[in-house]
Design an enzyme around this catalytic site. Structure first.
Site, short mmCIF file in Angstrom:
data_model
loop_
_atom_site.label_atom_id
_atom_site.label_comp_id
_atom_site.label_asym_id
_atom_site.label_seq_id
_atom_site.Cartn_x
_atom_site.Cartn_y
_atom_site.Cartn_z
N GLY A 1 0.83 -1.20 0.00
CA GLY A 1 0.00 0.00 0.00
C GLY A 1 0.86 1.24 0.00
O GLY A 1 2.03 1.21 0.42
N GLN B 1 2.95 9.98 1.17
CA GLN B 1 4.25 9.30 1.17
C GLN B 1 5.08 9.65 -0.05
O GLN B 1 6.29 9.38 -0.07
CB GLN B 1 4.06 7.78 1.24
N CYS C 1 5.85 -0.16 7.03
CA CYS C 1 5.47 1.01 6.23
C CYS C 1 6.66 1.38 5.35
O CYS C 1 7.80 1.36 5.82
CB CYS C 1 5.13 2.16 7.16
N LEU C 2 6.38 1.71 4.09
CA LEU C 2 7.47 2.07 3.18
C LEU C 2 8.20 3.34 3.63
O LEU C 2 9.31 3.60 3.19
CB LEU C 2 6.95 2.24 1.75
N HIS D 1 -4.28 1.25 7.68
CA HIS D 1 -2.95 1.87 7.70
C HIS D 1 -2.87 3.02 6.70
O HIS D 1 -2.39 4.11 7.03
CB HIS D 1 -1.91 0.78 7.38
N GLU D 2 -3.37 2.78 5.48
CA GLU D 2 -3.26 3.81 4.43
C GLU D 2 -4.20 4.98 4.72
O GLU D 2 -3.83 6.14 4.49
CB GLU D 2 -3.54 3.21 3.04
N HIS E 1 -2.65 7.35 7.07
CA HIS E 1 -1.67 8.25 6.45
C HIS E 1 -2.33 9.56 6.00
O HIS E 1 -1.71 10.62 6.04
CB HIS E 1 -1.05 7.61 5.20
NI NI Z 1 2.62 3.36 5.52
#
Ligand code: NI
Length: 168
Positions: A46, A51, A89-90, A131-132, A135
């Site tokens: 995701g 991000q 998380c990226l 999670h997304e 963000h």
């Molecule tokens: Ni993330």
């Protein structure tokens, strides 16, 4: 399409609330395409627009590598159940932490034609949706971690130790 630079925790853009999308312009289409490419390139499941430095309410998710979901202005309508497990998380490469999330989520969002639709997710998809969406409100999973954030290498070692332990 092009790869975008993934912002890393500490970058203030990750702590801001995002604005809703009013209309899907060619720029937004380009952004969504780039977000998918950037997510796959980084082996993520995701990615949210902040991000890549864009404060708009857009997320892309693909938990099985076969079903990309594009969610514009997502809104979680319903959750149920509970799952506790490791999450990453990226924007925090190489780290994981234990987070409890709903096990089922129903979300409403708009597609690239600004048509509303609903998506239901269980397990990893439910986790990814939560999670997304977090963000988009400037919330990182680190604020929800139970216990310590771990390095993925440490985790791998722990798993190996557990396996060794079984044999004793
Ligand atoms: Ni993330």
């Amino acid at each position: 399409m092009a790869l975008r630079n993934i912002r890393i925790m500490g970058d203030k853009v990750l702590e801001k609330a995002c604005r809703p999308v009013d209309s899907v312009t060619p720029r937004i289409r380009q952004l969504v395409g780039d977000m998918l490419e950037t997510m796959y390139d980084a082996y993520g499941v995701g990615l949210a627009a902040p991000q890549v430095g864009i404060l708009k309410r857009i997320v892309v998710i693909d938990t099985d590598g076969e079903h990309p979901h594009i969610l514009i202005n997502p809104e979680i309508l319903e959750t149920s159940g509970e799952q506790t497990g490791y999450e990453g998380c990226l924007s925090l490469p190489g780290k994981s932490g234990i987070v409890t999330r709903p096990d089922y989520v129903r979300v409403r969002a708009f597609d690239l034609d600004m048509q509303p639709f609903e998506l239901e997710g269980e397990g990893l998809l439910a986790r990814a949706i939560c999670h997304e969406c977090d963000h988009l409100d400037g919330i990182l999973y680190t604020s929800k971690v139970e216990g310590e954030l771990k390095n993925n290498e440490e985790l791998q070692d722990e798993e190996n130790e557990e396996e060794d332990g079984d044999e004793e």
